[in-house]
Structures are given as structure tokens and as C-alpha cells.
Design an enzyme around this catalytic site. Structure first.
Site, short mmCIF file in Angstrom:
data_model
loop_
_atom_site.label_atom_id
_atom_site.label_comp_id
_atom_site.label_asym_id
_atom_site.label_seq_id
_atom_site.Cartn_x
_atom_site.Cartn_y
_atom_site.Cartn_z
N ARG A 1 -2.39 7.60 -5.99
CA ARG A 1 -2.68 7.56 -4.55
C ARG A 1 -4.19 7.82 -4.24
NH1 ARG A 1 -0.44 11.54 -0.77
NH2 ARG A 1 -1.14 10.44 0.72
N HIS B 1 -3.23 -5.26 1.41
CA HIS B 1 -2.46 -5.55 2.98
C HIS B 1 -2.83 -7.00 3.20
CE1 HIS B 1 -1.98 -1.44 4.81
NE2 HIS B 1 -2.75 -0.95 4.05
N GLU C 1 -0.99 -8.71 4.91
CA GLU C 1 -0.82 -9.09 6.57
C GLU C 1 -2.12 -9.21 7.48
OE1 GLU C 1 -0.16 -6.16 5.39
OE2 GLU C 1 -0.72 -4.52 6.48
N CYS D 1 0.77 -1.35 0.09
CA CYS D 1 -0.15 0.00 0.18
C CYS D 1 1.02 1.26 0.07
CB CYS D 1 -0.84 -0.07 1.21
SG CYS D 1 -2.39 1.20 0.89
N1 GLN Z 1 -3.79 6.45 1.58
C1 GLN Z 1 -2.30 6.10 1.84
C2 GLN Z 1 -1.22 6.88 1.18
O1 GLN Z 1 -1.48 7.69 0.39
C3 GLN Z 1 -2.03 4.41 1.60
C4 GLN Z 1 -2.89 3.73 2.65
C5 GLN Z 1 -2.61 2.63 3.25
O2 GLN Z 1 -1.08 2.37 3.16
N2 GLN Z 1 -3.33 1.63 3.67
O3 GLN Z 1 -0.04 6.89 1.58
#
Ligand code: GLN
Length: 203
Positions: A129, A192, A194, A103
Site C-alpha cells: 500500500r 486509475h 477512468e 488502486c
Molecule cells: N492509498 C489508498 C489505499 O491505500 C489507495 C489510493 C487510491 O485508491 N487512489 O487504500
């Protein structure tokens, strides 16, 4: 490095490196009242898996495999510079240290970031993003991952990969968007792993 991980997860108290890595995770887990359930699950996963590592590996995490966790990539990029970790980590990545970005970690590795600023810029991917909108746009799905079959995927204010180029190869596509990729020693997922029971991707 521990400080970076914990502060990335939102632990503002973890400002000195006096405790061991596992001790820091225990500290964090003991203070779950400060954080939400998904962070708690992340801690349990890290504690279960990190506890199996040798003390030597724990003392020198940047020499081994690195996981760049989720979090807030803008904050993490600032912390990498403020804590003087950026140059050392970037050098290790370009030298071939295996790295897995989840992420926000994916965003930090990307060469192009729509809606943000590139950080390590070591991977030939263009990412967007917050590509699914705000927190209400977070979602769970099961979908196929190259070579691993169908896997659970939890997306939290996630990015997606708009395009791969150079040596980067897409590994998973959800709803027409690339959500995982690999380039040599670098692996990234927009979701994610994990937070779900399968450890296939980490393995
Ligand atoms: N929205 C976050 C970002 O732009 C990422 C979110 C996440 O790692 N779950 O960094």
C-alpha cells in the site's frame, strides 16, 4: 451498493439508498464543491458510462460486472462490513463474477497486503500500500499494457504489486514494479484508467 460506492468516494451524505444509481451520481456531481477535481472526473466517467446501462442492470449491480473503485481501502473494507456487503460480494467474486479493482480496489482483492489488512483475499497477489509515498508521490505516465499497447496511467497514492503467484499473471510493469494483473475473472490496476481518455482497459 450505491451507498458503498459514494461513501468510498467521500460522499458522507449518501447514507440511504433511496435514489437511483444514476440519480446518485448526478447528486454527487451537483455537489462537486465538496470534492476535488479528480473525483469530478471520475463521476463524469461513471455517469457517461453507467447511463448506458439498463435499469435492471442498475438495480442489481452485484449480479453483473463489478468495479471496485479507488478510494481508501481501510475505509472501504470497514464499509463493506458495516453495510453488510462483504459476504455477498465475496461469494459473487469466487463464483466467477467479472470484477475490476482499481488502486484501492486492487488492495481489497489481494491475498497479501503490506501496510494493510487483506479484505476479499481472492487474488494471488502480494501488494504494497502507498508504495510510492504520500500524495506528492502521485504521478502520470504512459507505458505498455499486455495486449493493449501503450496506455496512459494515472497513479494516486497508489499501491504496486510486489509479486504474483498461483493463477495471477502480470499485465503491466512500470519502473520495474507490477502495476496490473489478471487472474481468471479478476482484473486489477494500481492506477486509475477512468481518469484518462482511453477506455481500452474497461473494454
Ligand atoms: N492509498 C489508498 C489505499 O491505500 C489507495 C489510493 C487510491 O485508491 N487512489 O487504500
Amino acid at each position: 451498493y450505491t451507498t458503498f460506492l459514494l461513501r468510498s468516494l467521500g460522499y458522507s451524505d449518501a447514507q440511504n439508498g433511496d435514489f437511483t444509481y444514476t440519480g446518485a451520481l448526478d447528486f454527487a456531481a451537483d455537489n462537486v464543491g465538496l470534492i476535488d477535481e479528480s473525483f469530478c472526473d471520475t463521476n463524469n466517467f461513471l455517469r457517461d458510462n453507467v447511463a448506458a446501462m439498463s435499469l435492471e442492470a442498475l438495480a442489481t449491480p452485484v449480479k453483473a460486472t463489478d468495479i471496485i473503485p479507488g478510494g481508501e481501502s481501510t475505509v472501504m473494507r470497514r464499509l463493506l462490513h458495516d453495510l453488510d456487503l462483504f459476504d455477498a460480494l465475496r461469494a459473487r467474486i469466487t463464483e466467477g463474477m467479472p470484477v475490476f479493482g482499481t488502486c484501492a480496489g486492487l488492495i481489497l482483492l489481494a491475498k497479501q497486503v503490506d501496510g494493510g489488512v487483506p479484505c476479499f483475499a481472492t487474488m494471488d497477489i502480494a501488494v504494497k500500500r502507498n508504495a510510492y509515498g504520500r500524495q506528492l508521490g502521485s504521478f502520470f505516465t504512459n507505458d505498455s499494457f499486455e495486449g493493449l499497447g501503450t496506455l496512459p496511467m494515472t497513479f494516486i497514492r497508489a499501491p504496486y504489486i510486489e509479486s504474483v503467484s498461483g493463477g495471477a499473471k502480470a499485465l503491466a510493469v512500470v519502473g520495474g514494479k507490477i502495476v496490473a494483473a489478471r487472474q481468471d475473472n479478476q482484473l486489477v490496476t494500481a492506477f486509475h484508467p477512468e481518469l484518462d481518455s482511453s477506455t481500452a482497459i474497461h473494454e
